[in-house]
Design a protein around this motif. Sequence first.
Motif, PDB file in Angstrom:
ATOM      1  N   GLU A  42       0.779  -1.074   0.060  1.00  0.00           N
ATOM      2  CA  GLU A  42      -0.011   0.038  -0.002  1.00  0.00           C
ATOM      3  C   GLU A  42       0.861   1.173   0.053  1.00  0.00           C
ATOM      4  O   GLU A  42       0.476   2.354  -0.613  1.00  0.00           O
ATOM      5  CB  GLU A  42      -1.048  -0.002   1.194  1.00  0.00           C
ATOM      6  CG  GLU A  42      -1.960   1.238   1.401  1.00  0.00           C
ATOM      7  CD  GLU A  42      -2.838   1.067   0.021  1.00  0.00           C
ATOM      8  OE1 GLU A  42      -3.511   2.085  -0.230  1.00  0.00           O
ATOM      9  OE2 GLU A  42      -3.024  -0.072  -0.340  1.00  0.00           O
ATOM     10  N   GLN A  43       2.079   1.173   0.874  1.00  0.00           N
ATOM     11  CA  GLN A  43       2.922   2.486   0.923  1.00  0.00           C
ATOM     12  C   GLN A  43       3.566   2.643  -0.657  1.00  0.00           C
ATOM     13  O   GLN A  43       3.822   3.646  -0.987  1.00  0.00           O
ATOM     14  CB  GLN A  43       3.858   2.287   1.970  1.00  0.00           C
ATOM     15  CG  GLN A  43       3.316   2.397   3.079  1.00  0.00           C
ATOM     16  CD  GLN A  43       4.620   2.261   4.460  1.00  0.00           C
ATOM     17  OE1 GLN A  43       5.412   1.115   4.086  1.00  0.00           O
ATOM     18  NE2 GLN A  43       4.420   2.770   5.288  1.00  0.00           N
ATOM     19  N   ALA A  44       3.991   1.541  -1.134  1.00  0.00           N
ATOM     20  CA  ALA A  44       4.492   1.676  -2.574  1.00  0.00           C
ATOM     21  C   ALA A  44       3.494   2.115  -3.654  1.00  0.00           C
ATOM     22  O   ALA A  44       4.000   2.954  -4.324  1.00  0.00           O
ATOM     23  CB  ALA A  44       5.069   0.157  -2.905  1.00  0.00           C
ATOM     24  N   LYS A  45       2.249   1.677  -3.456  1.00  0.00           N
ATOM     25  CA  LYS A  45       1.148   2.005  -4.441  1.00  0.00           C
ATOM     26  C   LYS A  45       1.142   3.731  -4.273  1.00  0.00           C
ATOM     27  O   LYS A  45       1.020   4.309  -5.407  1.00  0.00           O
ATOM     28  CB  LYS A  45       0.104   1.201  -4.230  1.00  0.00           C
ATOM     29  CG  LYS A  45      -1.028   1.513  -5.157  1.00  0.00           C
ATOM     30  CD  LYS A  45      -2.236   0.519  -4.986  1.00  0.00           C
ATOM     31  CE  LYS A  45      -3.467   0.886  -5.966  1.00  0.00           C
ATOM     32  NZ  LYS A  45      -4.452   0.029  -5.578  1.00  0.00           N
ATOM     33  N   LYS A  46       0.730   3.930  -3.102  1.00  0.00           N
ATOM     34  CA  LYS A  46       0.582   5.398  -2.760  1.00  0.00           C
ATOM     35  C   LYS A  46       1.871   6.206  -3.209  1.00  0.00           C
ATOM     36  O   LYS A  46       1.524   7.463  -3.735  1.00  0.00           O
ATOM     37  CB  LYS A  46       0.261   5.575  -1.310  1.00  0.00           C
ATOM     38  CG  LYS A  46      -0.941   4.971  -0.932  1.00  0.00           C
ATOM     39  CD  LYS A  46      -1.209   5.310   0.727  1.00  0.00           C
ATOM     40  CE  LYS A  46      -2.770   4.988   0.916  1.00  0.00           C
ATOM     41  NZ  LYS A  46      -2.753   5.198   2.398  1.00  0.00           N
ATOM     42  N   ALA A  47       3.001   5.861  -2.755  1.00  0.00           N
ATOM     43  CA  ALA A  47       4.130   6.610  -3.234  1.00  0.00           C
ATOM     44  C   ALA A  47       4.431   6.916  -4.698  1.00  0.00           C
ATOM     45  O   ALA A  47       4.573   8.025  -5.256  1.00  0.00           O
ATOM     46  CB  ALA A  47       5.273   5.944  -2.548  1.00  0.00           C
ATOM     47  N   LEU A  48       4.308   5.751  -5.465  1.00  0.00           N
ATOM     48  CA  LEU A  48       4.264   5.694  -6.964  1.00  0.00           C
ATOM     49  C   LEU A  48       3.337   6.717  -7.325  1.00  0.00           C
ATOM     50  O   LEU A  48       3.692   7.451  -8.398  1.00  0.00           O
ATOM     51  CB  LEU A  48       4.128   4.346  -7.557  1.00  0.00           C
ATOM     52  CG  LEU A  48       5.388   3.391  -7.163  1.00  0.00           C
ATOM     53  CD1 LEU A  48       4.937   2.024  -7.567  1.00  0.00           C
ATOM     54  CD2 LEU A  48       6.640   3.827  -8.180  1.00  0.00           C
ATOM     55  N   ARG A  49       2.137   6.495  -6.849  1.00  0.00           N
ATOM     56  CA  ARG A  49       1.060   7.334  -7.407  1.00  0.00           C
ATOM     57  C   ARG A  49       1.233   8.861  -7.122  1.00  0.00           C
ATOM     58  O   ARG A  49       1.131   9.848  -8.091  1.00  0.00           O
ATOM     59  CB  ARG A  49      -0.539   6.990  -6.841  1.00  0.00           C
ATOM     60  CG  ARG A  49      -1.645   7.854  -7.619  1.00  0.00           C
ATOM     61  CD  ARG A  49      -2.911   7.155  -7.169  1.00  0.00           C
ATOM     62  NE  ARG A  49      -3.141   7.254  -5.677  1.00  0.00           N
ATOM     63  CZ  ARG A  49      -3.036   5.804  -4.755  1.00  0.00           C
ATOM     64  NH1 ARG A  49      -3.179   4.809  -5.688  1.00  0.00           N
ATOM     65  NH2 ARG A  49      -3.340   5.900  -3.583  1.00  0.00           N
ATOM     66  N   LYS A  50       1.480   9.362  -6.029  1.00  0.00           N
ATOM     67  CA  LYS A  50       1.836  10.707  -5.638  1.00  0.00           C
ATOM     68  C   LYS A  50       2.956  11.018  -6.161  1.00  0.00           C
ATOM     69  O   LYS A  50       2.917  12.263  -6.981  1.00  0.00           O
ATOM     70  CB  LYS A  50       1.961  10.870  -4.205  1.00  0.00           C
ATOM     71  CG  LYS A  50       2.373  12.192  -3.618  1.00  0.00           C
ATOM     72  CD  LYS A  50       2.392  12.351  -2.067  1.00  0.00           C
ATOM     73  CE  LYS A  50       2.842  13.813  -1.844  1.00  0.00           C
ATOM     74  NZ  LYS A  50       2.158  14.704  -2.552  1.00  0.00           N
TER      75      LYS A  50
END
Length: 696
Positions: free
Chosen positions: A364-372
């Motif tokens: 979830e952290q990786a997904k949010k970081a990539l999206r942001k």
Amino acid sequence: MSPKYEKLQARIQEIQKFVSTNFERDRKFRTVFQELEKIAACLKTEKIKLQIVSNNSIAARSLQIYFERHRLSQFYQVGVSALPKQVEPVRSAGSAILVLSTSSSEKIYPLSTTETTSIGRNPDSKIAIDSSLYKKVSWNHAQISPCGNLAWEICDRNSTNGTYINGVRLQGCQKLQTGDRITLAASASSAYPEFVFEYSLTTEYPESLVEILNCDILCLVCDLATLTNAWQGLITIANAAPIAKCVVIGSIPSLTQVETWLRSQDLSDVFELVVLSLSSFSLQTQTSEINSVAQQELEKFCQSLETFIKGKPEDILAQRLTARVIKELSVIEQVLDREAEAIAQQLQQEEARIQGLATDDVKEQAKKALRKASDDKDKFFKQVKLELNQSKAALLDTYSKKSITYKVEEFIERLKPQVLKKGGFQYIQLKAENPVTANGNVNADLTYFCSHELKKWADKEWQLVTTTYGEGGLNTIVETVYKILNFLPSINLDKSLFYSDRRIDLQKSLMNSFIEAPYEGRYQGVSPLTYVLKQIRANMMQFTFLVGFGAMFIGIRVSGGGKQVISSITQPLRENPILFGIVIFLLICLLTYTYQKDTTLQLEAIADKLRKELSNHYQSLSKNLVEKLVLEITTVLETEEKRLKDALEIANDKFTTYIIDIEKNQLLLKSNLEQQKIQLRNLDKEKTDLQKLKRF
């Protein structure tokens, strides 16, 4: 043979069988096995051991001789010892070793309490690793240093293949615990050395005292009026030792002191007091020469010793040797407890690591970081391109005094026309007030002016792109994206993926050769005389009318044809030379003025035409150069945008790989966890079996 004796023999064999299967497990198993062999040999060959201890060596030796000459010698092995000077326990200093076990041998490396012990393939290392056997061990792999309070810590020296403590890779330094397994360059494909760290801090007795206490019957021959601390200490220690019978022999004064002290220590029921006149003994005294009272006392004492072992000598011997066996079992029990504690610690560590490797949060952290990071990147480049286009539009705005078109036109307006003669013809050429080139080529001046102005604008724009546009510029967005994506220290993204030199060569867009615009025109001028004749011919009617009107004005009568009119008008002039001169002068002035005015107008007309052509040309050139510069900046921006996009993809790949590795590690850790639980259960079973073996 008594059942107790047989049971001890059988139990020793069981323990030896258990110990012999664990030689590779810990070196202490081999030591225990050797001690058990000695105990088994004692069972087969040793008699009941009677130990005489005295501060009077003559009396003790005489008593030994008497016992040996007596029939007691067939039951007892009699020994004599002097009262030890030191009966207090000796606390040995803490010592640590590394044990390296191989298939064929076991090497022990003592660790210094003051100096660092280096480990590696370097021959100068204190623990030099065989390069031919362990190729993956680094030259200077690790080191172990004392860290105060009888403790040691191990540090990895940036080895290539790592140092592992109980299967966990060492990061930096770690304090060692007894039983820790130290593995260098663990690998599934090649051999690697594994050490066991062992540390001991033991309380021991002097060897002379240990030899005294290793007996079945202890005879303390006390020949002192006062019971010394040495005697008190020996009696106290003997009370705790596995001795079948303790006897204090002495004269009545000595025994009185002993009895009083034994009662104060609640030991009066443990020690038997035997009264013997020690003054009757000497090395030269024969048994027949001892007085009858002493003889009776000795016979009575010897008979009590015969009675004590009558029918149960093997049981007495088994009692002492059983205590030695239990002591060796305690050593094994300590090893098992230490292993169980180490496995329990590993279980806690593995469980903590499994909890720390929860992939759901990381995903979830990786997904949010990539999206942001992607959103911030897209927003930035969109905003930068918008602001760049706005700046370009302002630069090309024809209604703005700050625009390049206005500046070009203003520069051209300041050009001055000059008349030059070339090849017999006259030319009008525009010249700058402060020319750049030596030959005064206006095209060169205008090219330099346009390039210089646009270079300043482009440099400023690039500065704004890197530091200001898009809420902080390119530098800020790169740093922001890197910080967003670098949230996992274990991944540690390479900064070079995000950062580049970012140099832009704007000058190359301005260095091209350009088509020059005409800055001079041919001028067909006329002489003043020709100009006058042309003007008279062209304006004869107007001239005649003007002259006639002037004559009428001054009162001259004019009549007849043209010639008559001219004759009538010029008549007064011929008659009056002064008036004629004035008229001629006025005519010359008028014609000169007219000539100069027409010439100036003609020059300005040609100059304006040249200015217009130059203005159109260089305004178009400026627009073209602006487009090239913007294209160059945009190209670099697109390169940077692609760099960040590629970095995002690499980060995504690293996140994916990291998560896969985590999941693999989780499976491996869970497998290790199960194995360790099995090991712990096996250890519990071994400890249970060991407790059974201790029940004699």
